[in-house]
Scaffold this motif. Structure first.
Motif, PDB file in Angstrom:
ATOM      1  N   GLY A   1       0.891  -1.284  -0.102  1.00 56.73           N
ATOM      2  CA  GLY A   1      -0.134   0.272   0.185  1.00 56.73           C
ATOM      3  C   GLY A   1       0.795   1.508   0.028  1.00 56.73           C
ATOM      4  N   GLU A   2       2.289   1.027  -0.045  1.00 59.90           N
ATOM      5  CA  GLU A   2       2.936   2.475  -0.407  1.00 59.90           C
ATOM      6  C   GLU A   2       2.754   3.337  -1.498  1.00 59.90           C
ATOM      7  OE1 GLU A   2       7.089   1.805   0.016  1.00 59.90           O
ATOM      8  OE2 GLU A   2       6.718   0.130   1.514  1.00 59.90           O
ATOM      9  N   TYR A   3       2.136   2.676  -2.732  1.00 60.74           N
ATOM     10  CA  TYR A   3       1.956   3.318  -3.875  1.00 60.74           C
ATOM     11  C   TYR A   3       0.328   2.867  -4.329  1.00 60.74           C
ATOM     12  CZ  TYR A   3       6.527   5.217  -3.600  1.00 60.74           C
ATOM     13  OH  TYR A   3       7.656   5.653  -3.027  1.00 60.74           O
ATOM     14  N   ASP A   4      -0.336   3.860  -4.946  1.00 59.70           N
ATOM     15  CA  ASP A   4      -1.582   3.182  -5.527  1.00 59.70           C
ATOM     16  C   ASP A   4      -1.494   2.881  -7.038  1.00 59.70           C
ATOM     17  OD1 ASP A   4      -2.805   3.778  -2.982  1.00 59.70           O
ATOM     18  OD2 ASP A   4      -2.851   5.967  -3.614  1.00 59.70           O
ATOM     19  N   ARG A   5      -0.153   3.586  -7.688  1.00 62.29           N
ATOM     20  CA  ARG A   5      -0.239   3.124  -9.051  1.00 62.29           C
ATOM     21  C   ARG A   5       1.303   3.401  -9.297  1.00 62.29           C
ATOM     22  NH1 ARG A   5      -3.031   3.666 -14.218  1.00 62.29           N
ATOM     23  NH2 ARG A   5      -4.859   4.121 -13.027  1.00 62.29           N
ATOM     24  N   ILE A   6       1.993   2.379 -10.161  1.00 64.67           N
ATOM     25  CA  ILE A   6       3.194   2.665 -10.674  1.00 64.67           C
ATOM     26  C   ILE A   6       3.375   2.593 -12.258  1.00 64.67           C
ATOM     27  CG2 ILE A   6       5.600   1.521 -10.615  1.00 64.67           C
ATOM     28  CD1 ILE A   6       4.574   0.050  -8.009  1.00 64.67           C
ATOM     29  N   GLU A   7       4.054   3.581 -12.802  1.00 64.60           N
ATOM     30  CA  GLU A   7       4.189   3.802 -14.050  1.00 64.60           C
ATOM     31  C   GLU A   7       5.738   3.741 -14.367  1.00 64.60           C
ATOM     32  OE1 GLU A   7       1.614   4.597 -16.079  1.00 64.60           O
ATOM     33  OE2 GLU A   7       0.151   5.488 -15.031  1.00 64.60           O
ATOM     34  N   LEU A   8       5.877   3.125 -15.538  1.00 65.18           N
ATOM     35  CA  LEU A   8       7.106   2.780 -16.455  1.00 65.18           C
ATOM     36  C   LEU A   8       7.365   4.037 -17.423  1.00 65.18           C
ATOM     37  CD1 LEU A   8       7.482  -1.051 -16.853  1.00 65.18           C
ATOM     38  CD2 LEU A   8       7.985   0.355 -14.664  1.00 65.18           C
ATOM     39  N   VAL A   9       8.222   4.676 -17.610  1.00 63.27           N
ATOM     40  CA  VAL A   9       8.668   5.757 -18.499  1.00 63.27           C
ATOM     41  C   VAL A   9       9.996   5.372 -19.157  1.00 63.27           C
ATOM     42  CG1 VAL A   9       9.034   8.118 -19.280  1.00 63.27           C
ATOM     43  CG2 VAL A   9       7.430   7.505 -17.346  1.00 63.27           C
ATOM     44  N   TYR A  10       9.898   4.968 -20.517  1.00 61.14           N
ATOM     45  CA  TYR A  10      11.062   4.518 -21.007  1.00 61.14           C
ATOM     46  C   TYR A  10      11.090   4.845 -22.516  1.00 61.14           C
ATOM     47  CZ  TYR A  10       8.511   0.346 -22.343  1.00 61.14           C
ATOM     48  OH  TYR A  10       7.574  -0.554 -23.001  1.00 61.14           O
TER      49      TYR A  10
ATOM     50  N   GLU B   1       3.893   3.579 -19.459  1.00 63.29           N
ATOM     51  CA  GLU B   1       3.302   1.939 -19.437  1.00 63.29           C
ATOM     52  C   GLU B   1       3.032   1.808 -17.902  1.00 63.29           C
ATOM     53  OE1 GLU B   1       4.832  -1.246 -22.119  1.00 63.29           O
ATOM     54  OE2 GLU B   1       5.448  -1.809 -20.098  1.00 63.29           O
ATOM     55  N   GLN B   2       1.759   1.408 -17.752  1.00 65.83           N
ATOM     56  CA  GLN B   2       1.213   0.920 -16.373  1.00 65.83           C
ATOM     57  C   GLN B   2       1.786  -0.250 -16.129  1.00 65.83           C
ATOM     58  OE1 GLN B   2      -3.096   1.575 -15.450  1.00 65.83           O
ATOM     59  NE2 GLN B   2      -3.085  -0.228 -14.473  1.00 65.83           N
ATOM     60  N   PHE B   3       2.390  -0.080 -14.887  1.00 64.53           N
ATOM     61  CA  PHE B   3       3.115  -1.373 -14.264  1.00 64.53           C
ATOM     62  C   PHE B   3       2.163  -2.160 -13.343  1.00 64.53           C
ATOM     63  CE2 PHE B   3       6.152  -3.691 -11.515  1.00 64.53           C
ATOM     64  CZ  PHE B   3       6.598  -4.681 -12.251  1.00 64.53           C
ATOM     65  N   LEU B   4       1.695  -1.219 -12.146  1.00 61.25           N
ATOM     66  CA  LEU B   4       1.085  -1.772 -11.373  1.00 61.25           C
ATOM     67  C   LEU B   4      -0.284  -0.641 -11.128  1.00 61.25           C
ATOM     68  CD1 LEU B   4       3.127  -3.775  -8.740  1.00 61.25           C
ATOM     69  CD2 LEU B   4       1.137  -4.567 -10.214  1.00 61.25           C
ATOM     70  N   PRO B   5      -1.493  -1.059 -10.871  1.00 59.18           N
ATOM     71  CA  PRO B   5      -2.345  -2.518 -10.696  1.00 59.18           C
ATOM     72  C   PRO B   5      -2.089  -3.122 -12.060  1.00 59.18           C
ATOM     73  CG  PRO B   5      -3.784  -0.704 -10.569  1.00 59.18           C
ATOM     74  CD  PRO B   5      -2.593   0.170 -10.443  1.00 59.18           C
ATOM     75  N   LEU B   6      -2.546  -4.305 -12.142  1.00 65.32           N
ATOM     76  CA  LEU B   6      -2.665  -4.784 -13.565  1.00 65.32           C
ATOM     77  C   LEU B   6      -3.735  -4.383 -14.262  1.00 65.32           C
ATOM     78  CD1 LEU B   6      -2.068  -8.556 -12.405  1.00 65.32           C
ATOM     79  CD2 LEU B   6      -0.475  -7.176 -13.333  1.00 65.32           C
ATOM     80  N   ALA B   7      -3.719  -4.164 -15.367  1.00 65.73           N
ATOM     81  CA  ALA B   7      -4.678  -3.627 -16.240  1.00 65.73           C
ATOM     82  C   ALA B   7      -5.885  -4.618 -16.253  1.00 65.73           C
ATOM     83  CB  ALA B   7      -4.332  -3.345 -17.893  1.00 65.73           C
ATOM     84  N   THR B   8      -6.858  -4.067 -16.405  1.00 67.50           N
ATOM     85  CA  THR B   8      -8.147  -5.069 -16.096  1.00 67.50           C
ATOM     86  C   THR B   8      -8.552  -5.611 -17.669  1.00 67.50           C
ATOM     87  OG1 THR B   8      -9.685  -3.279 -16.364  1.00 67.50           O
ATOM     88  CG2 THR B   8      -9.314  -3.854 -14.453  1.00 67.50           C
ATOM     89  N   ALA B   9      -9.032  -7.041 -17.617  1.00 68.66           N
ATOM     90  CA  ALA B   9      -9.196  -7.426 -18.861  1.00 68.66           C
ATOM     91  C   ALA B   9     -10.262  -6.496 -19.853  1.00 68.66           C
ATOM     92  CB  ALA B   9     -10.155  -8.745 -18.601  1.00 68.66           C
ATOM     93  N   GLU B  10     -11.026  -5.629 -19.255  1.00 62.17           N
ATOM     94  CA  GLU B  10     -11.728  -4.801 -19.949  1.00 62.17           C
ATOM     95  C   GLU B  10     -11.039  -3.753 -20.747  1.00 62.17           C
ATOM     96  OE1 GLU B  10     -12.392  -5.264 -16.728  1.00 62.17           O
ATOM     97  OE2 GLU B  10     -14.089  -6.878 -16.934  1.00 62.17           O
ATOM     98  N   ASN B  11      -9.828  -3.231 -19.910  1.00 66.29           N
ATOM     99  CA  ASN B  11      -9.039  -2.242 -20.491  1.00 66.29           C
ATOM    100  C   ASN B  11      -8.208  -2.837 -21.606  1.00 66.29           C
ATOM    101  OD1 ASN B  11     -10.260  -0.328 -19.047  1.00 66.29           O
ATOM    102  ND2 ASN B  11      -8.341  -0.486 -17.513  1.00 66.29           N
ATOM    103  N   ALA B  12      -7.873  -4.203 -21.685  1.00 72.72           N
ATOM    104  CA  ALA B  12      -6.853  -4.756 -22.698  1.00 72.72           C
ATOM    105  C   ALA B  12      -8.134  -5.448 -23.880  1.00 72.72           C
ATOM    106  CB  ALA B  12      -6.161  -5.783 -21.841  1.00 72.72           C
ATOM    107  N   ASP B  13      -7.503  -5.381 -25.118  1.00 76.73           N
ATOM    108  CA  ASP B  13      -8.367  -5.714 -26.291  1.00 76.73           C
ATOM    109  C   ASP B  13      -7.847  -7.281 -26.032  1.00 76.73           C
ATOM    110  OD1 ASP B  13      -9.042  -3.335 -26.722  1.00 76.73           O
ATOM    111  OD2 ASP B  13      -7.455  -2.892 -27.918  1.00 76.73           O
ATOM    112  N   VAL B  14      -8.887  -7.975 -25.758  1.00 77.66           N
ATOM    113  CA  VAL B  14      -8.678  -9.400 -25.447  1.00 77.66           C
ATOM    114  C   VAL B  14      -9.613 -10.285 -26.123  1.00 77.66           C
ATOM    115  CG1 VAL B  14      -8.347 -11.465 -23.972  1.00 77.66           C
ATOM    116  CG2 VAL B  14      -7.764  -9.466 -23.155  1.00 77.66           C
TER     117      VAL B  14
END
Length: 287
Positions: free
Chosen positions: A161-170, A184-197
């Motif tokens: 719970g130290e962070y609510d969101r972790i982003e990668l910039v590269y 790029e969103q690292f955490l939390p995991l992208a939900t299935a609704e947000n991913a084109d599956v």
């Protein structure tokens, strides 16, 4: 007009610089080939692992990602800025720094901390951002095991719970001349609704249970995601440096040619003046 000695010195200086930039270009080209092969070979595995995890999650009910999929109100954000340890690579590092600033502005009013991977980003962001860790030494031995240790630390921070969101910039490697800045969103995991599956044709046989497989795949997927991002950045760095040194060599060549032309004009003018002085002196003697 500058005297001939000054021009000769400038020609020698530019020629020396041109030799250095040309050598750096060749070194970067050799390193780029190895780094490009590594990221090209890794991408299909990373993409398939992510696709498998998303397909499994999409077929399950409820929260299947455990603590890593928990969606929270965003109050504390951690940005992982991936740069290089060395410069002379054009706008490679400055683009990441600008994007980190943009992410900080996007979360204005919230706590935003930064973890740097790379000395160049750390040197600049240390003056303006709240840097909590620096992992520049990972480039000394860029292996999956060393990157996995960083990923585990990030996962622990999010789970605690130290962070609510972790982003990668590269920098995402497209080719030797083109790098694309990604957030790029690292955490939390992208939900299935947000991913084109598309799981219409997915048919898996699960052993052991589907839930156990998903929970075991999540840490591996996150470690692979971070490793791919750093590998991507590493290949982009050599591509950017090779391009920058190629341009620097071309510019040095143009400058040297201009200086040579200036030198020849100055030398011709000096010779002409000497001839005029001799002729004038001879005419004075005759008179």
């Amino acid at each position: 007009m500058a005297n001939l000695k000054e021009i000769r010195n400038r020609i020698a200086s530019v020629s020396s610089t041109m030799q250095i930039t040309s050598a750096m270009k060749m070194v970067s080209a050799a390193k780029l080939k190895k780094a490009q092969d590594a990221i090209t070979a890794m991408r299909p595995y990373s993409q398939k692992l992510t696709e498998l995890l998303q397909n499994l999650s999409a077929t399950m009910d409820g929260d299947t990602g455990g603590a890593f999929a928990e969606q929270r109100a965003i109050n504390k954000v951690l940005v992982v800025a991936i740069t290089s340890n060395r410069g002379l690579c054009g706008a490679f590092n400055s683009n990441v720094i600008k994007q980190v600033k943009a992410v900080e502005a996007m979360y204005a009013g919230k706590q935003v901390d930064v973890i740097t991977v790379g000395k160049k980003g750390n040197d600049v962001l240390d003056k303006t951002s709240n840097i909590t860790e620096n992992h520049s030494s990972v480039y000394d031995d860029l292996t999956f095991e060393n990157v996995a240790a960083i990923a585990e630390s990030l996962m622990d921070k999010f789970a605690a719970g130290e962070y609510d969101r972790i982003e990668l910039v590269y920098n995402h490697f497209k080719n030797a001349a083109t790098q694309q800045i990604l957030t790029e969103q690292f955490l939390p995991l992208a939900t299935a609704e947000n991913a084109d599956v598309d799981n219409s044709n997915v048919d898996y046989i699960f052993e052991p249970s589907k839930e156990e497989i998903v929970l075991s795949l999540i840490p591996l997927s996150l470690k692979t995601q971070l490793y791919k991002a750093i590998r991507d950045s590493f290949a982009s760095e050599h591509g950017a440096r090779m391009t920058a040194m190629h341009k620097a060599t071309d510019n040095a060549t143009d400058l040297r040619n201009q200086l040579k032309l200036t030198y020849n004009k100055a030398r011709q003018a000096a010779i002409t003046n000497e001839i005029l002085e001799i002729v004038g002196g001879a005419e004075a003697l005759n008179n």
